[in-house]
Design a protein around this motif. Structure first.
Motif, PDB file in Angstrom:
ATOM      1  N   SER A 177     -13.028  -8.219 -36.145  1.00 45.69           N
ATOM      2  CA  SER A 177     -13.823  -8.043 -34.929  1.00 45.69           C
ATOM      3  C   SER A 177     -13.294  -8.921 -33.815  1.00 45.69           C
ATOM      4  CB  SER A 177     -15.289  -8.379 -35.192  1.00 45.69           C
ATOM      5  OG  SER A 177     -15.839  -7.492 -36.117  1.00 45.69           O
ATOM      6  N   ALA A 178     -13.022 -10.175 -34.133  1.00 39.85           N
ATOM      7  CA  ALA A 178     -12.536 -11.098 -33.108  1.00 39.85           C
ATOM      8  C   ALA A 178     -11.235 -10.569 -32.517  1.00 39.85           C
ATOM      9  CB  ALA A 178     -12.326 -12.487 -33.701  1.00 39.85           C
ATOM     10  N   HIS A 179     -10.390 -10.070 -33.381  1.00 46.95           N
ATOM     11  CA  HIS A 179      -9.122  -9.533 -32.902  1.00 46.95           C
ATOM     12  C   HIS A 179      -9.363  -8.330 -31.997  1.00 46.95           C
ATOM     13  CE1 HIS A 179      -4.990  -8.185 -32.888  1.00 46.95           C
ATOM     14  NE2 HIS A 179      -5.362  -7.005 -33.339  1.00 46.95           N
ATOM     15  N   SER A 180     -10.290  -7.453 -32.409  1.00 47.09           N
ATOM     16  CA  SER A 180     -10.420  -6.227 -31.638  1.00 47.09           C
ATOM     17  C   SER A 180     -11.122  -6.444 -30.315  1.00 47.09           C
ATOM     18  CB  SER A 180     -11.095  -5.117 -32.456  1.00 47.09           C
ATOM     19  OG  SER A 180     -12.374  -5.509 -32.825  1.00 47.09           O
ATOM     20  N   ILE A 181     -11.836  -7.567 -30.137  1.00 49.60           N
ATOM     21  CA  ILE A 181     -12.331  -7.803 -28.776  1.00 49.60           C
ATOM     22  C   ILE A 181     -11.437  -8.792 -28.045  1.00 49.60           C
ATOM     23  CG2 ILE A 181     -14.722  -7.079 -29.003  1.00 49.60           C
ATOM     24  CD1 ILE A 181     -15.530  -9.760 -29.715  1.00 49.60           C
ATOM     25  N   GLY A 182     -10.296  -9.095 -28.615  1.00 47.09           N
ATOM     26  CA  GLY A 182      -9.264  -9.737 -27.809  1.00 47.09           C
ATOM     27  C   GLY A 182      -9.021 -11.217 -28.054  1.00 47.09           C
ATOM     28  N   TYR A 183      -9.505 -11.767 -29.166  1.00 46.78           N
ATOM     29  CA  TYR A 183      -9.213 -13.171 -29.407  1.00 46.78           C
ATOM     30  C   TYR A 183      -7.998 -13.299 -30.319  1.00 46.78           C
ATOM     31  CZ  TYR A 183     -13.634 -13.758 -27.162  1.00 46.78           C
ATOM     32  OH  TYR A 183     -14.638 -13.705 -26.230  1.00 46.78           O
ATOM     33  N   ALA A 308      -2.496  -5.642 -36.909  1.00 43.14           N
ATOM     34  CA  ALA A 308      -1.536  -4.581 -36.548  1.00 43.14           C
ATOM     35  C   ALA A 308      -1.255  -4.740 -35.069  1.00 43.14           C
ATOM     36  CB  ALA A 308      -2.140  -3.218 -36.836  1.00 43.14           C
ATOM     37  N   SER A 309      -0.063  -4.415 -34.637  1.00 43.87           N
ATOM     38  CA  SER A 309       0.194  -4.591 -33.207  1.00 43.87           C
ATOM     39  C   SER A 309       0.887  -3.362 -32.635  1.00 43.87           C
ATOM     40  CB  SER A 309       1.046  -5.808 -32.962  1.00 43.87           C
ATOM     41  OG  SER A 309       2.287  -5.628 -33.602  1.00 43.87           O
TER      42      SER A 309
END
Ligand SMILES: Nc1ncnc2c1ncn2[C@@H]1O[C@H](COP(=O)(O)OP(=O)(O)O)[C@@H](O)[C@H]1O
Ligand SMILES: [Mg+2]
Lengths: 309, 522
Positions: A177-183, A308-309
């Motif tokens: 979740s943190a990754h998907s909102i940009g952290y 994933a990037s």
């Protein structure tokens, strides 16, 4: 038991609790971000020996403390590179870090065994430090004791009140979740792990400069592991870590005094278990009681994260 | 197209050109291009795995395109991360929620904003205001793990609304909402549209697309295969465009077909909620017969989770005879005992409850089916049999996965759903209780699952379907009951009941059970 004895006891309690508190509060931050670093013991040992060697070499305990922080962080950085960048297993890497720290500290410390060093100076505040009882108890410690409490207060405030603290907790709670909102999950975790190294280094410095001002191989004597256990039993809460460290320190000293006071019909081994039992019981009761939090452990603790990037 | 504005030649709000994105072993997007005009509601359609989520993640800066351009307001932009996306005015509602369970609604919202402000009380008030004005009430102080799936969805939506987006991307937002909630959401979206906000809308519910969207782009296998005006198409024709083949809808059984003996009963089931803030189950009576499909409609969070747990045996009733299977009192027995008597269940949550994410599909098949399907050989696990069974599920239900040894957690939501439902159906249970059987599953796969349920019932099994999807319940069920605030209405024959009637009984989250009973009796 005279007032002096009680006072001396309280002072030793503080001394016993401080390294635990320092090591545990950094590990707490690391775990809150989702990283389980079992290398606390190793980072402490490296901190201890570097603090000692630097102090002997330069004559400056301040530089010694600084070097210990850096030493702890270098160890933590190695851990971070392995687990965060290269995705190695955190448990295995942490164990390896401890074993590595034991070896490295022995190597560095070989020449220093038996070398004396002055005990870290206590702060002395004219007037206050001379007060009876209160003076030595509250105003008569060295800088690391105050630092340990200050860091705990700061960590509690940081985690609860600041946005950066919120993000750190978020990263430990759900990396996806943190990754998907940009952290930047990995970056946050690096910071947290480095902070853990820093305080573990401080904990080591306290042992070799203040608790027993000398270098002895393996002088942490398992305190890194106790610190790790404290974090979990304290349900990842800073204030409980503080309480737990002091309970542990307190019971350790108490049972030493009891044992020193003559045969009381309880085997020494049982007495030696007391600090562990007392800490675990108290913290478990707290965690099961009305103050219980529903979801205590950070949900992503120990899990590697590969975006994933 | 929406006429509305003056015919000044405007730049599209968003234009994609030649977007290509590959993952190891799969090209998720290949040369994808389309435009979204200001104030347009643009649908993105495609089967599970067509590459829709991958595409929108690139728009939001979570994934980096391998090739292609994103043009925003006529200007080519690079969106390296979600912060940039939000700064441009892009908001995103995720298919797999981007929420933090142990944190409060307030903290979750703050985390999804770049400038939530220092004042938490002010933010809490804004959350309350915005959520209520859009009819999606939220309590900022609640922790997310105490909320139902539907309420969690609201957090995602409200988090976007607070940032006044210029393009709102919604990845399957309505799969968990009731008709009333969907209606409210659509009002909200139309209001946003009127304010000039563009919306990129992903959904498997083709009727919703027809109702809401101005244009549609259809993806298949990562490529754009068609663009259409949804208002000029039928749901069926769009489904056909998506799958590139003839769409077969579910063949319902004739109504009023004979049903068998009662297999499962609940008699006066009362149960405290498992979660704080949940609703208790109140005096629930139910009799499920062989050969019938009984649908239970209701808004998420009205006791469905506990009801399913009570039937499955994960939670035990106060007395044994509250729950009976074929006349045997099982209220105090656990799930294994009930499974042995022929009761299989599919819980709502796929990862962690319906399947162990880190275990392979073979092992997940083993866990659920070893007793019924005889995967044990002298007490040892027979992996071969379990693997064959998993392979059969994969084949029958068209689960898109590299193989039986893939970890369950790595399947996309819709595909894992197909696997879990298929795994239980192929065990030919005498009684099957299934929650949200087609949640997040595309139209063709949903039809496969629904057909399998209908076929299973035709063999004499008793089936209980707990779902929020009324269309689905009306397609499948012989009788429909409604759960609201922990109370279950009487079951009504599906042939004679209307969507509106059930919708009223469901009453949204505002409805009191008294209302529901009054209307149910009327
Ligand atoms: N992070 C990833 N790594 C590897 N493959 C992925 C990843 N994300 C998606 N895919 C694959 O890309 C394809 C498209 O997936 P997705 O965009 O989620 O489809 P949709 O949203 O249309 O159902 C699928 O085959 C999926 O398995
Ligand atoms: Mg998707």
């Amino acid at each position: 038991m005279g007032l002096d004895t009680i006072l001396a006891m309280l002072l030793t309690v503080i001394a016993a609790a401080t390294p635990l508190l320092l090591a545990a509060i950094g590990e707490l931050v690391s775990e809150k971000a989702g990283v389980l670093n079992l290398g606390v013991e190793g980072m402490m040992l490296v901190g201890a020996v570097i603090a000692f060697a630097t102090t002997v070499g330069t004559g400056s305990p301040a530089l010694g403390i600084l070097a210990a922080m850096i030493g702890g962080m270098v160890m933590a950085l190695a851990f971070g590179v392995l687990t965060l960048t290269l995705m190695a297993n955190q448990v295995a890497t942490g164990l390896a870090l401890t074993i590595f720290g034991i070896g490295l500290s022995s190597l560095i410390g070989a020449d220093y065994i038996g070398t004396p060093v002055d005990k870290l100076a206590s702060l002395s505040i004219p007037g206050l430090s001379d007060l009876p009882v209160i003076g030595p108890l509250i105003f008569g410690h060295d800088i690391l004791v105050y630092l340990s409490v200050a860091i705990t207060v700061a960590v509690a405030w940081f985690l609860k009140k600041t946005r950066a603290g919120l993000i750190l907790r978020a990263v430990g709670e759900s990396d996806l979740s943190a990754h998907s909102i940009g952290y930047d999950v990995i970056r946050v975790r690096y910071f947290a792990v480095l902070f853990g190294g820093l305080t573990a280094g401080l904990a080591g410095a306290y042992l070799s400069l203040s608790y027993t001002p000398m270098w002895v191989e393996g002088m942490t004597a398992g305190r890194g592991w106790i610190a790790l256990a404290l974090v979990a039993f304290a349900s990842w809460r800073p204030w409980r870590v503080l309480g737990g460290a002091y309970i542990f320190g307190g019971v350790t000293i108490l049972q030493l005094y009891l044992q020193g006071g003559g045969d009381i019909g309880i085997p020494a081994q049982v007495m030696n278990m007391l600090p562990y039992l007392a800490t675990i019981i108290v913290l478990t009761v707290i965690s099961a009681g009305p103050w219980r939090g529903r979801l205590d452990a950070p949900a992503c603790l120990g899990k590697p994260f590969r975006p994933a990037s | 197209m929406e006429p509305g504005h003056d015919v000044v030649k405007e730049h599209p709000r968003l234009e994609l050109r030649g977007i290509t994105k590959a993952f190891p072993g799969v090209i998720a997007n290949s040369d994808v291009g389309f435009e979204v005009a200001p104030g347009e509601i643009h649908a993105l359609l495609g089967e599970n795995g067509a590459g829709k989520s991958t595409l929108v993640k690139q728009i939001y800066g979570i994934l980096k395109p391998d090739a292609g351009e994103i043009v925003w307001d006529g200007r080519e932009v690079d969106i390296p991360n979600p912060h940039t996306a939000r700064a441009l005015g892009i908001g995103m509602v995720f298919q797999h929620f981007s929420l933090f369970e142990a944190m409060t609604v307030l903290e979750n919202v703050a985390l999804g904003m770049d400038d939530p402000g220092k004042d938490r009380t002010a933010l809490a008030k804004r959350i309350r205001d915005v959520s209520e004005s859009y009819g999606l009430p939220l309590d900022p102080a609640r922790e997310v793990h105490t909320l139902s799936v539907g309420e969690r969805q609201r957090i995602e939506i409200v988090r976007c609304l607070l940032q006044s987006p210029r393009l709102l991307v919604m990845d399957e937002p309505t799969s968990v909402l009731t008709p009333q909630e969907v209606g409210k959401l659509f009002e909200t979206l139309r209001k946003l549209k009127a304010e000039g906000c563009s919306i990129l809308y992903i959904s498997h519910k083709l009727n919703e697309i027809k109702e809401l969207c101005d244009a549609a782009t259809i993806l298949r296998g990562g490529k754009v295969v068609a663009a259409c005006d949804p208002k000029a198409e039928t749901a069926r024709s769009m489904a056909q465009l998506m799958i590139g083949a003839e769409f077969r809808s579910v063949a319902r059984r004739e109504a009023g077909k004979d049903t068998g003996p009662v297999r499962l009963t609940l008699k006066g089931l009362n149960m405290a909620p498992e979660m704080a803030h949940g609703v208790p189950l109140k005096n629930i009576h139910l009799a499920l017969r062989g050969g019938e499909i009984l649908g239970i409609a209701g808004v998420a969070g009205n006791g469905q989770g506990d009801l399913l747990a009570a039937i499955a045996g994960e939670r035990k009733a106060a007395s044994a005879d509250t729950v009976t299977i074929d006349g045997k009192a099982v209220g105090r027995s656990g799930p294994a005992a009930r499974r042995k008597l022929g009761l299989c269940t599919v819980p709502e949550e796929r990862n962690g409850h319906g399947a162990v994410p880190d275990m392979s599909l073979t092992d997940n098949a083993m866990l659920s089916a070893h007793k019924r399907m005889g995967f044990l050989k002298a007490g040892f696990l027979d992996k071969g049999k379990s693997r064959n069974f998993a392979a059969e599920v994969i084949k029958r239900f068209d689960v898109r996965t590299p193989g039986t040894e893939t970890a369950a957690g790595s399947l996309s939501g819709g595909n894992l759903q197909k696997f879990i439902v298929g795994r239980e159906i192929l065990q030919k249970p005498e009684i099957l209780v299934v929650a949200q059987p087609t949640w997040g599953v595309d139209a063709a796969a949903a039809a496969t699952i629904q057909q399998a349920l209908v076929d299973l019932a035709a063999t004499g099994s008793a089936i209980l379907v707990i779902s929020q999807d009324l269309d689905e319940l009306l397609t499948l069920s012989d009788r429909i009951a409604v759960i609201n605030a922990g109370a279950l209405s009487d079951a009504m024959p599906a042939a004679t009941v209307s969507v509106e009637e059930i919708g009223l009984l469901m009453g949204g989250i505002h409805g009191s059970p008294e209302d529901a009973h009054a209307k149910g009796a009327a």
